[in-house]
Each structure stands twice: as C-alpha cells, then as structure tokens.
Design an enzyme around this catalytic site. Structure first.
Site, short mmCIF file in Angstrom:
data_model
loop_
_atom_site.label_atom_id
_atom_site.label_comp_id
_atom_site.label_asym_id
_atom_site.label_seq_id
_atom_site.Cartn_x
_atom_site.Cartn_y
_atom_site.Cartn_z
CE LYS A 83 -4.42 1.07 2.18
NZ LYS A 83 -5.17 1.01 3.44
O1 G3P Z 1 -8.00 1.66 5.06
C1 G3P Z 1 -8.22 3.01 4.85
C2 G3P Z 1 -9.60 3.55 5.13
O2 G3P Z 1 -10.57 2.59 4.94
C3 G3P Z 1 -9.70 4.32 6.41
O3 G3P Z 1 -11.02 4.56 6.82
O4 G3P Z 1 -12.66 5.27 8.53
O5 G3P Z 1 -10.23 5.86 8.82
O6 G3P Z 1 -11.60 6.99 7.09
P1 G3P Z 1 -11.38 5.71 7.87
#
Ligand code: G3P
Length: 233
Positions: A83
């Site tokens: 990633k």
């Molecule tokens: O994996 C990255 C992403 O899904 C993060 O989500 O909820 O931290 O905006 P969030």
C-alpha cells in the site's frame, strides 16, 4: 464484487474468515497502531488467515525509501499487496513495483485525477476514501462513481477499492456503482447480514416447527434412514 475487511485485529479477521465470504484485508498505519503489535508478525498472521490480498502500507515518504520497505514487506507473504500513499513519490514507486510484478494499492485517494495517476502507474487497486470525502461535506459516492466511469471508459485494469466505508448503505452504494472491492470495518461487515424481517421470519419458523411431530431433524432423519436401509436389505 469482493469484500475486504479494513482492520489489523486478528480476532475480527479470524471471525470474518470463518464466515467464508472474506476476499481480502486492508490495513494502514493507524489500524496497526491500534493493535500495538509487531508489524511484520501481524501482517504474516493476517496473510495466513485470509489467504487472499492483504494490503500492508509503507511509511517512507520518498520513492527510494518506499521501494526499500516494499521489497522487504512483499517477502512476508505472497498475499501481501504493497500500500502506497498518493504522492508523486508514491506514484513513482508504484510504477517501479508494478514493473516488478508486485501488487500495489494506492491509498488516500480523494479525486478522479489522483485515481487516474494511480491507474497510469499500474496500481492493482486504487482506494478512494468515501467516508472522509463525505466528512468534508463533499460527495464520496460521486467521486467513486466518476472514478469507476473513467476506468471503464479507458479500460484501465486497476481495480477500484471503495475505502473509508462507514455503514451498510456505503456498501450498497459501492455495489450499485460496480466497485470491484469494498473494504469495511468489522462492525459494518457484521451488520451486513441484519434485517428485521429475517429475524421475524426465523422466529415464526421456529414457533411453527415446535408443533411438527418427532424429536427434531437429527432423530427423525436418522430413524427414517435406518427404516429405509432395513426395508432395502
Ligand atoms: O484503510 C483506509 C480507510 O478505509 C480508512 O477509513 O474510517 O479511517 O476513514 P477511515
């Protein structure tokens, strides 16, 4: 349509894998920090459980550093997807890794232009952050929709991975738009099964079943099979 779990929590990943519907896992530095465990050990264990693509994020900010980290991290397991953050350094690293046949996931994508750059660099996945776009008062699903349309128009092979999903209707919208993948927290994945009519229907079936003669399916079927075997012999 692939369902990924967005966590580094082994218990949650194990449970989701036991349901038999888990296609992959995404992690990020914040999710890793939440678990407070060794990075490499955790990624290795996740790969063992998931047996599918597991995104492990590099943290270097320059291309050379990203490549050094990526070339190490990919040795943890064949399931590792590197990633990379959306930046010129990340895009340059993505191009090199794609040319080395290393799978990549370009993350922190908030616009169609950014998604195009990731696809041009040969990314395996591009991760638009739906929830975080919504948090800014903008239209996360609109951005996702435009990315999918663009990729379809130009036959890009990069898969769209809807990330930062916060609730079940985000999953539904991502599916409606034809997103290749949706990654979601454990809580959202667990709630995908819920419907009040399913619970009500099941209660009704069990109530009615209680009036069916016999000692339950196992006993009844076993008795039936032995009666049948006896008659046939
Ligand atoms: O994996 C990255 C992403 O899904 C993060 O989500 O909820 O931290 O905006 P969030």
């Amino acid at each position: 349509m692939k369902l990924f779990i967005d966590t580094a929590n082994l218990d949650h990943i194990r449970e989701a894998a036991s349901w038999g519907i888990l296609d992959g896992c995404t992690t990020n530095p914040s999710l890793m920090a939440k678990e407070g465990r060794d990075f490499a050990e955790t990624i290795a264990e996740i790969c063992d459980i998931v047996q599918g693509p597991v995104s492990a994020e590099v943290v270097a900010q320059d291309t050379e550093g990203m490549l050094r980290e990526a070339r190490l991290v990919r040795q943890i397991s064949e399931h590792v997807v590197v990633k990379l953050p959306m930046s010129w350094a990340g895009i340059a690293a993505c191009r090199v890794l794609s040319d080395e046949d290393t799978r990549t996931n370009v993350t922190l994508v908030f616009s169609v232009n950014q998604a195009i750059l990731a696809a041009k660099a040969g990314a395996t996945y591009v991760s638009p952050f739906i929830g975080r776009i919504d948090d800014q008062g903008n239209d996360g699903m609109g951005v996702l929709s435009d990315i999918i349309t663009t990729f379809n128009n130009y036959y890009f092979e990069t898969e769209v991975l809807a990330a930062s999903i916060r609730h079940q209707s985000h999953v539904l919208d991502a599916v409606r738009l034809g997103s290749h993948v949706a990654t979601m927290p454990y809580t959202v994945m667990k709630k995908m099964i819920q419907h009040p009519l399913t619970d009500k229907g099941n209660e009704g079936f069990l109530r009615d079943w209680a009036t069916v003669p016999g000692d339950g399916i196992e006993a009844t079927v076993n008795e039936f099979l032995s009666r049948r075997d006896k008659a046939a012999s």
